[in-house]
Design a protein around this motif. Structure first.
Motif, short mmCIF file in Angstrom:
data_model
loop_
_atom_site.label_atom_id
_atom_site.label_comp_id
_atom_site.label_asym_id
_atom_site.label_seq_id
_atom_site.Cartn_x
_atom_site.Cartn_y
_atom_site.Cartn_z
N ILE A 41 73.83 22.58 42.99
CA ILE A 41 73.87 22.26 44.42
C ILE A 41 72.47 21.88 44.90
O ILE A 41 72.29 20.87 45.58
N TYR A 42 71.49 22.69 44.54
CA TYR A 42 70.10 22.41 44.91
C TYR A 42 69.26 22.39 43.64
O TYR A 42 68.66 23.40 43.25
N PRO A 43 69.20 21.25 42.94
CA PRO A 43 68.48 21.17 41.66
C PRO A 43 67.03 21.62 41.74
O PRO A 43 66.50 22.17 40.76
N GLU A 44 66.38 21.40 42.88
CA GLU A 44 64.98 21.76 43.00
C GLU A 44 64.77 23.28 42.93
O GLU A 44 63.66 23.75 42.72
N ARG A 45 65.84 24.05 43.12
CA ARG A 45 65.74 25.51 43.06
C ARG A 45 66.26 26.07 41.73
O ARG A 45 66.34 27.29 41.56
N SER A 46 66.62 25.22 40.83
CA SER A 46 67.22 25.65 39.57
C SER A 46 66.17 26.30 38.67
O SER A 46 65.05 25.81 38.53
N ASP A 47 66.56 27.41 38.03
CA ASP A 47 65.68 28.05 37.05
C ASP A 47 65.59 27.24 35.76
O ASP A 47 64.62 27.39 35.01
#
Length: 279
Positions: free
Chosen positions: A7-13
């Motif tokens: 959903i929010y790739p920039e927050r993906s680990d």
């Protein structure tokens, strides 16, 4: 728990890139540097919307990739479930769409599947190792936001139709709310036309009514119900829905304020909460 956040790739680990091939096929690739040193025996969740078939394919593609990379406990956390409303055969000649989607997800053999406020219990019955996440905390947060700006407001919870009644009584118990208003309508399953909006309640003079449901698509149910509630004397009618599709926009006749999550899309001009908080 680590999250691969679609959903929010920039927050993906775990970092990844996506693209769509010229023939329309989606594609996804993990950045191998981002998984260096990770303990692949520990739980990992894929957080995603399944709002369309490409979302479904990306979730399956990335699960396949993680299997090859020997991640042992991959969970799927679903913000919105495609076909959840088609939880039975509605009319002759139509498919049992949810059963088809469930069968596809089952093939992937996720360790666990969590679904935010699915339309009915049929979803968790059909999808292996699946669990429903209720809307209770989300609604509590939405009400808290409203009352921060409008303290000491007398209010009630409203079930817009019989389908939402069981859920709203569980919600009322969670919130310790005594005043629940039950409403009814009639729908022509062939045309979708809505008529005969009614309620068992008497006068609602001075109350703020919170219409609570799982999905808002075109908004016809809520417009008709809100108009009827104001005819009973309700001061305001606010809509709290888990999944905001808003196919006809976010202006709904007789509805004063709208609360939703970003489970289906990043809708604007409403009070929006991030669904990842609840999954």
């Amino acid at each position: 728990m680590l999250t691969l956040n679609l959903i929010y790739p920039e927050r993906s680990d775990i970092r990844f890139t996506t693209m769509v091939f010229p023939d329309g096929q989606p594609h996804i690739k993990i950045d191998m540097d981002s998984i260096t040193g990770l303990d692949r025996s520990q739980p990992l969740r894929i957080l995603t919307r399944i709002a369309n078939t490409n979302d479904l394919l990306l979730a399956l593609f990335i699960k396949n990739t993680l299997d090859y990379l020997e991640f042992e406990q991959v969970e799927l956390h679903v913000a919105y479930l495609l076909a959840a409303r088609m939880d039975r055969v509605m009319l002759d000649g139509e498919p049992f769409s949810l059963k088809i989607v469930a069968g596809i997800l089952n093939q992937a053999q996720f360790k666990k599947v969590k679904i935010f406020d699915p339309h009915s219990e049929v979803a968790t019955a059909l999808i292996d190792r699946s669990y429903a996440v209720s809307n209770h905390q989300y609604v509590k947060d939405a009400l808290a936001h409203y009352f921060n700006h409008h303290p000491a407001t007398p209010y009630c919870l409203v079930s817009p139709d019989a389908g939402a009644l069981k859920k709203i009584h569980k919600l009322a118990q969670f919130l310790a709310v005594d005043h629940v208003v039950e409403c009814m309508k009639e729908r022509d399953v062939r045309t979708g036309a809505l008529t005969s909006f009614k309620t068992t309640a008497g006068q609602l003079n001075g109350l703020t009514c919170f219409l609570v449901d799982d999905i808002c698509d075109g908004g016809g149910t809520f417009a008709g119900t809100a108009k009827m509630l104001k005819g009973k004397g309700a001061q305001k009618v606010n809509l709290v829905v888990s999944h905001g599709i808003f196919s006809k926009g976010t202006v709904i006749e007789s509805v004063d304020e709208i609360y939703t999550t970003d489970s289906f899309r990043d809708v604007e001009n409403v009070q929006r909460f991030e669904v990842g908080k609840y999954l």
